[in-house]
Write an enzyme that holds these catalytic residues in place. Structure first.
Site, PDB file in Angstrom:
ATOM      1  N   TYR A   1       0.758  -1.226   0.133  1.00  0.00           N
ATOM      2  CA  TYR A   1       0.124  -0.230  -0.063  1.00  0.00           C
ATOM      3  C   TYR A   1       0.939   1.341   0.049  1.00  0.00           C
ATOM      4  O   TYR A   1       1.644   1.533   0.984  1.00  0.00           O
ATOM      5  CB  TYR A   1      -0.909  -0.053   1.310  1.00  0.00           C
ATOM      6  CG  TYR A   1      -1.930   1.156   1.280  1.00  0.00           C
ATOM      7  CD1 TYR A   1      -2.059   2.251   0.299  1.00  0.00           C
ATOM      8  CD2 TYR A   1      -2.707   1.194   2.288  1.00  0.00           C
ATOM      9  CE1 TYR A   1      -3.108   3.174   0.427  1.00  0.00           C
ATOM     10  CE2 TYR A   1      -3.591   2.036   2.710  1.00  0.00           C
ATOM     11  CZ  TYR A   1      -3.844   3.087   1.880  1.00  0.00           C
ATOM     12  OH  TYR A   1      -4.547   4.230   1.821  1.00  0.00           O
TER      13      TYR A   1
ATOM     14  N   LYS B   1      -1.342  -1.226  -4.054  1.00  0.00           N
ATOM     15  CA  LYS B   1      -2.333  -0.370  -4.018  1.00  0.00           C
ATOM     16  C   LYS B   1      -1.655   1.040  -4.047  1.00  0.00           C
ATOM     17  O   LYS B   1      -0.995   1.481  -3.326  1.00  0.00           O
ATOM     18  CB  LYS B   1      -3.157  -0.616  -2.835  1.00  0.00           C
ATOM     19  CG  LYS B   1      -4.216   0.640  -2.544  1.00  0.00           C
ATOM     20  CD  LYS B   1      -4.763   0.555  -1.184  1.00  0.00           C
ATOM     21  CE  LYS B   1      -5.824   1.899  -1.172  1.00  0.00           C
ATOM     22  NZ  LYS B   1      -6.527   1.840   0.275  1.00  0.00           N
TER      23      LYS B   1
ATOM     24  N   ILE C   1      -9.081  -1.247  -4.942  1.00  0.00           N
ATOM     25  CA  ILE C   1      -9.323  -1.294  -3.552  1.00  0.00           C
ATOM     26  C   ILE C   1     -10.158   0.060  -3.149  1.00  0.00           C
ATOM     27  O   ILE C   1      -9.577   1.182  -3.002  1.00  0.00           O
ATOM     28  CB  ILE C   1      -8.087  -1.509  -2.682  1.00  0.00           C
ATOM     29  CG1 ILE C   1      -7.256  -2.621  -3.084  1.00  0.00           C
ATOM     30  CG2 ILE C   1      -8.368  -1.149  -1.210  1.00  0.00           C
ATOM     31  CD1 ILE C   1      -6.194  -2.869  -2.129  1.00  0.00           C
TER      32      ILE C   1
END
Length: 310
Positions: free
Chosen positions: A150, A178, A219
């Site tokens: 992330y 992400k 996401i």
């Protein structure tokens, strides 16, 4: 007795080739008036999202207020999500923590619960250097679940640049990223440096740009309130169907951009309330929206609902 008291969702078969592909909703967490977690409402929400076109869920992300949860609450949220989803491959728990040992412990817990992958921030208690970041991801990857990195340099102050992501992928520590930096140009550099690394859309308001650049997943925040319209937007965007995607994107963008603002948790929960979903309160230090901010979110949500988005 189980943690989730809900029937398995009625949904199409999971046709994804990887558990981290498709629309993975970063779930908001329903709280009761006394700010305790309403696990039954959460289970119903997870099942509802999957029944309404989403591929899976990401519990214990920032939108799920994981920083405010006790260890017991956080573990139960994962178990509830897995049971309510009906298939652990549909669940990607957030395992962020201040230390690698704790993050690894949460990855182990996710594996034990039957989750299909995990989402991991870099170390964020300080500005970690590259060696520290690589060791962090390698340690958590040893839990055995696929790790999605992330990248959120805005909040963590640690930037997973395309070059660093390529090295993490080369280490065997991550399968996807992400990407939340907002810099859509990075998609092409990531593809050049690490062609085997999957790109996931990390911010709702760059969905179209990153979908067209080759993203294989999202996401997502706003499907918590409007799953069907968001699913149509995502699927048309990744298919390159601009005739469908672009008008939808323009119609929803005044709402989607709240996903990238400081007040995103409160904004998405307010939109959920207006859409008839279990949004509700947030735990301190977050407080309800007021004044112009509340009015802006309310107006954007009411506009989307009036236009038939759901």
């Amino acid at each position: 007795m189980t943690d989730a008291h809900t029937a398995a969702p009625t949904a199409a078969a999971d046709t994804r080739t990887r558990p981290w592909h498709g629309i993975m909703v970063a779930t908001a967490l329903p709280l009761r008036e006394d700010l305790t977690v309403d696990h039954d409402a959460y289970a119903e929400h997870v099942a509802w999202l999957i029944a309404n076109g989403c591929d899976g869920v990401v519990p214990n992300g920032s939108l799920g207020e994981y920083q405010t949860l006790t260890d017991e609450e956080r573990a139960r949220v994962v178990r509830t999500a897995v049971e309510a989803a009906g298939d652990g491959a549909r669940v990607m728990p957030g395992v962020a923590a201040y230390g690698s040992a704790e993050a690894r412990r949460w990855a182990d817990q996710a594996a034990e619960a039957g989750a299909g992958s995990v989402l991991l921030l870099p170390p964020n208690a300080f500005r970690a250097d590259e060696a520290t970041v690589r060791a962090h991801y390698a340690d958590v990857a040893r839990a055995g679940l696929p790790v999605v990195a992330y990248n959120n340099p805005i909040d963590t102050k640690v930037d997973l640049t395309p070059g660093l992501l390529a090295r993490l992928h080369g280490d065997g520590s991550i399968v996807a990223v992400k990407e939340f930096s907002g810099d859509v140009r990075r998609a092409y550099e990531i593809a050049e440096l690490a062609p085997g690394l999957d790109l996931l859309i990390g911010a709702d308001d760059v969905l179209l740009e990153l979908a067209l650049a080759g993203a294989v997943g999202w996401i997502a925040g706003y499907p918590n309130a409007l799953p069907r319209s968001c699913a149509e937007l995502y699927r048309s965007a990744v298919a390159g169907d601009l005739a469908t995607a672009l008008p939808l994107y323009k119609s929803l963008h005044s709402l989607l951009r709240w996903d990238s603002k400081t007040e995103f948790v409160q904004a998405i929960k307010l939109s959920m309330d207006l859409a008839g979903r279990p949004g509700g309160a947030t735990r301190p230090p977050r407080f309800p929206l007021t004044g112009e901010t509340e009015a802006a979110v309310r107006a954007a949500t009411e506009k989307a609902l009036a236009e038939g988005h759901n």
